[in-house]
Write a protein that holds these residues in place. Sequence first.
Motif, short mmCIF file in Angstrom:
data_model
loop_
_atom_site.label_atom_id
_atom_site.label_comp_id
_atom_site.label_asym_id
_atom_site.label_seq_id
_atom_site.Cartn_x
_atom_site.Cartn_y
_atom_site.Cartn_z
N HIS A 607 0.68 -1.26 -0.10
CA HIS A 607 0.05 -0.02 -0.08
C HIS A 607 0.76 1.07 0.09
N GLU A 608 2.15 1.26 0.12
CA GLU A 608 2.81 2.17 -0.03
C GLU A 608 2.57 3.23 -1.37
N PHE A 609 2.43 4.47 -1.54
CA PHE A 609 2.08 5.01 -2.87
C PHE A 609 0.68 4.39 -3.55
N GLY A 610 -0.26 3.66 -2.68
CA GLY A 610 -1.11 3.32 -3.16
C GLY A 610 -2.57 3.80 -2.87
N VAL A 611 -3.81 3.18 -3.06
CA VAL A 611 -5.04 3.68 -2.97
C VAL A 611 -5.15 4.15 -1.77
N VAL A 631 -3.73 0.09 7.21
CA VAL A 631 -3.36 -1.15 7.31
C VAL A 631 -3.12 -1.70 6.03
N GLY A 632 -2.19 -2.23 5.64
CA GLY A 632 -1.91 -3.06 4.32
C GLY A 632 -0.65 -4.04 4.60
N LEU A 633 -0.35 -4.34 3.31
CA LEU A 633 1.06 -5.09 3.01
C LEU A 633 2.26 -4.41 3.07
N ALA A 634 3.19 -4.79 3.95
CA ALA A 634 4.50 -4.07 3.81
C ALA A 634 5.25 -4.46 2.51
N PRO A 635 6.19 -3.76 2.04
CA PRO A 635 6.83 -3.86 0.46
C PRO A 635 7.90 -4.72 0.50
N VAL A 636 7.15 -6.35 0.69
CA VAL A 636 7.96 -7.42 0.56
C VAL A 636 7.12 -8.66 -0.15
N PRO A 637 7.75 -9.43 -0.89
CA PRO A 637 6.94 -10.17 -1.52
C PRO A 637 6.17 -11.21 -0.54
N ILE A 649 -0.16 -10.86 5.38
CA ILE A 649 -1.56 -10.37 4.95
C ILE A 649 -2.36 -9.72 6.25
N PRO A 650 -2.75 -8.73 6.20
CA PRO A 650 -3.60 -7.99 7.19
C PRO A 650 -4.63 -9.09 7.68
N ASP A 651 -4.78 -9.55 8.78
CA ASP A 651 -6.08 -10.53 9.07
C ASP A 651 -7.03 -9.41 10.22
N GLU A 652 -8.16 -10.11 10.76
CA GLU A 652 -8.82 -9.23 11.60
C GLU A 652 -8.04 -8.77 12.89
N GLN A 653 -7.45 -9.90 13.47
CA GLN A 653 -6.71 -9.49 14.62
C GLN A 653 -5.82 -8.29 14.45
N MET A 654 -4.97 -8.04 13.32
CA MET A 654 -3.97 -7.13 12.82
C MET A 654 -4.85 -5.77 12.69
#
Lengths: 663, 376
Positions: A607-611, A631-637, A649-654
């Motif tokens: 999500h960096e530079f994203g929606v 809340v999103g995905l860090a810049p890693v594969p 990947i973010p889940d409900e706990q995160m």
Amino acid sequence: MLFPIPGVERNEHGKPLIGLDDASLYAFGHLLRSTEQLILDLFSRGLLSGTTHTCIGQELCQMAVVRALDHEDDAVLSNHRNHGHYMTYSGDFLGLVAEVMGRKAGVCGGYGGSQHIAYRHFHSNGIQAGMTGIGAGLALARKRKDSPGIVTIMVGDGTLGEGLLYESMNLASIWNCRVLFVVENNGIAQTTYTSETLGGSIEARGQAFGLQTWRLNDADPEFSASVARVVAQVRESGRAGMLVIDTRRLGPHSKGDDLRADDEKAAIAARDPLAAIGRRLADSEREAIEARNTVFLARIEAEALASPEASFDAQRLHTFSPVSTTRIGSLQPAKASNVRLAINQALRTLLGGDERVLLIGEDLHEPYGGAFKVSAGLSGDFAGRVISTPISEAGITGASIGLALDGERPILEIMFADFLTLCMDQLYNHAVKFPGMFEDVKVPLLIRTPAGGRRGYGPTHSQNPENLFVSVPGLTVLFGSHRHNVGQLLVDAVQRWPNPTVFLEHKLLYGEAQDPADYELVAASPEDQGADLFPTLRRGADAPDVTLLSFGGMLPVVERAAKQLEEQEELAVEIVAPALLAPLPRGTLLDALLDRPRIVVVEESHHEFGVSAEILAMLAEAGFTGQVLRVGLAPVPIASARSLEREQIPDEQMIVASVLDLI
Amino acid sequence: MAVSIHAPRINNNDDQVKLIALDVAIGQKVDRGAVIGQVETDKAVVDIEAPAEGYVIGLQAEVDTMVEVGSILVWLGESADEVVPAAAAVETRAGQASGAPTAKARLLLKRHGLTADQVPAAGERLTAEDVEHYVAGKGGRTAQASGSPVATRIDRLPDVPGALRPLRPDERGMVNTVSWSRDFAVPGYIELEYDPQPWDAYAKDYADRHRLMLSPLLSLMAWRLVELARETPALNATHVGEQRYEYGEINLGFTVQAGETLYLTVLRNADTLDESGFVNAQGDIQRRAAGHRLVPAELQGATISFSSMARWKVSRHIPILPPHTALMVAHAVSADGRHVLGATYDHRVLNGFQVVNTLRKLSKPAVPDRKKENTQ
């Protein structure tokens, strides 16, 4: 404005009719060369806009194929070195000269310059091989209409290094349609000799794809007549072919970059096929031709200089065509037993309602039925309109653009959204450029693609790449959820939104019941393009403690987090779920969000530079004073192992933990 | 040893399957390979077979429900009286420590200026209800930090039929204000008449110099109030605990009637402006209020306020103090031409002498500092 060309008749479309006799060939070839010299002269005088690539030395090569095109549906797709093709196709000398000068009288009003010209069935573009897939699509469209029109695709020998060319040759071959690939082999790229960059033989490339293949030399006295026979044979056979023309560039690649040795340049000048034809004429005839061309070009130059600088009548702030009122077939039901069936039913509605709708993609046929079986059962019921293609994402995207340009309604499936990067050039440099540059041109192309993770598919089959595509100007990005009427979103995107569109479908939602539950529509702001057609939904408290904004496959996860926050933390939680990510429905979202105390944007993509960044920037600019969080995905594969993927990947706990931190 | 039979994965895209049949009963003996039930996805129906011979000692799933792939459906024992093994410890992800306040409770604690250890919890965790109960018991006399109504709700509907209508944000704001004034402030009211001539002359001169179309009179008077608050910090203050809280910035509240809506617009950090900067900013905020285009920050956080009802020709109006402020000046012009400056004030913060003094100073413009203006 078309001026009479001395000694040249035109057909009803203004295309010059050039005879095969020496005088006719020399007259037009000399006019091409003189125009290119005028352009170089204007360049030296600082009167040109940007760069230019002339065809001096290659006039006969550039004339011969276009000259022989005599059907009104014949198309020419050219490249950076296009002036000879264009002048032969259109006879529009003022349009070309004024265009490269950036004047109002230019054929594209100054928008295209030297490299990007569009006129009837003539298109050129500065991306090497970029239009070749489009050419295959244009040819398929002609075949579907039983038109004998030929699509000629002009490339240089340098373009033989581009992979898309070979995807396109393969498509033209298997689709058995009239495409003529013309390789203008001048033996040199900008400065590098082809012998250093090309392995194997050029004709063998065509033969390997099953194309009928010819090789001609533009210094051959019978050259233009031979080319005419090649064109006739392509038309008669109904098949694709490849014509290699050996030629030599007398001038520089563009300007000031000719580093060849003097003796080599002298040898090329001695070979000059145009001069050779001139020598076959009587001196008096040749001089008379040259004199009348000089008078003609002086007039063109004066008209171009008199034309004002290009200017916008009204500068456009976006390039989206408005919603069309046409709706074919019944509305899709809001509820469905699952999202996969809702999309399948929508595709069935689209195919059944409009002959122009085509499904294109890999492995669409029974018994497989396309990625995640979304197109199951369609290939049998709509024979010939569900087209399984080779694995050529860029090529089939290009072909779909070509079909859309010619009035078809292609729905392209890309098997995994991760593969969209292979289509990026076609979207970024082509699909959005046609309607972007020319208001009356529409590219009603829709690309469907399954996105998202939590399936253990690993780094290249799990991504949500909407962050890349929302930043392409003129591209629409839709990402519905099981709370939206996904089938109706798809039908409306194809029938009523004539703009290039990426339609993301989350893999996780295919099996979810489609059900609006307690969601309501957010009133669309009238200033937002498409916001009415592709609505934003909301549910939950009217005076929330926290607003969770999310979309696509993240929504079920966000709903579980909201439940936890409501039941265990006693918070008033609101969920806002847009379906339209680009063009972003700014007014609609601002109306819904500006007075909220806390907004958390949750997305599955990098999500960096994203929606989320764009949405929060928009809120900040509008004076939002509450708290925000992403809340999103860090810049890693994304990892393959489910246990690793779960941590990423973010889940409900995160989400819950992030909201609690914020509070 | 007992063995478990699990819900199978049928394809990679379904994490749940539907159990459509379970054809065994507790105590029943099954052979290895016997079909004991069926699961279904939207693509296929698959039989579930017993992996070993045994007696059914446990049924862990219900027919016609969705079950997680890999979850246990059936336990088989070596004998009919074997017991189902105790479930393996299920991993629970870190929840909230017991006793910790819920998030809503934390928001309320913050709003009332309380800490969690001040408020007793009725259950395992401190809830919003606990906090509300505590605040109500204290008569609502806690240091309220963000101005939400306390104990203003009457939840029982009247006996006469009617319909509930949600309040607009500005109406909710008014409820907050009135509730704060009722529960916290100790309001007093003072007014005096004044001669309008010096202010009218000053405003006309200012308008001529700045080529203004509309009279800047009220903005100039509000600016004078900002200057006075700068000189006397107690004017720009409130009462917290047993102390006076003097604000570090002057956020001027100014009432604007826009159609049906009454806004208390707030110009933040007004003391950092100069006179003309203030008049311009005030004009801007009034224009946007008229168009309903204010952002939330411009509608909250006033520390001192000014209100005029001159255009309605009333002889007196006694404003309600905005929350956490000590002074609101009320300007009026009656139908018979009397010019009145009044003030509602929080008597915990200010006394009558201080207010009268302030109103007297406000009743005429400051001596203009021409030299300063000329150097700009």
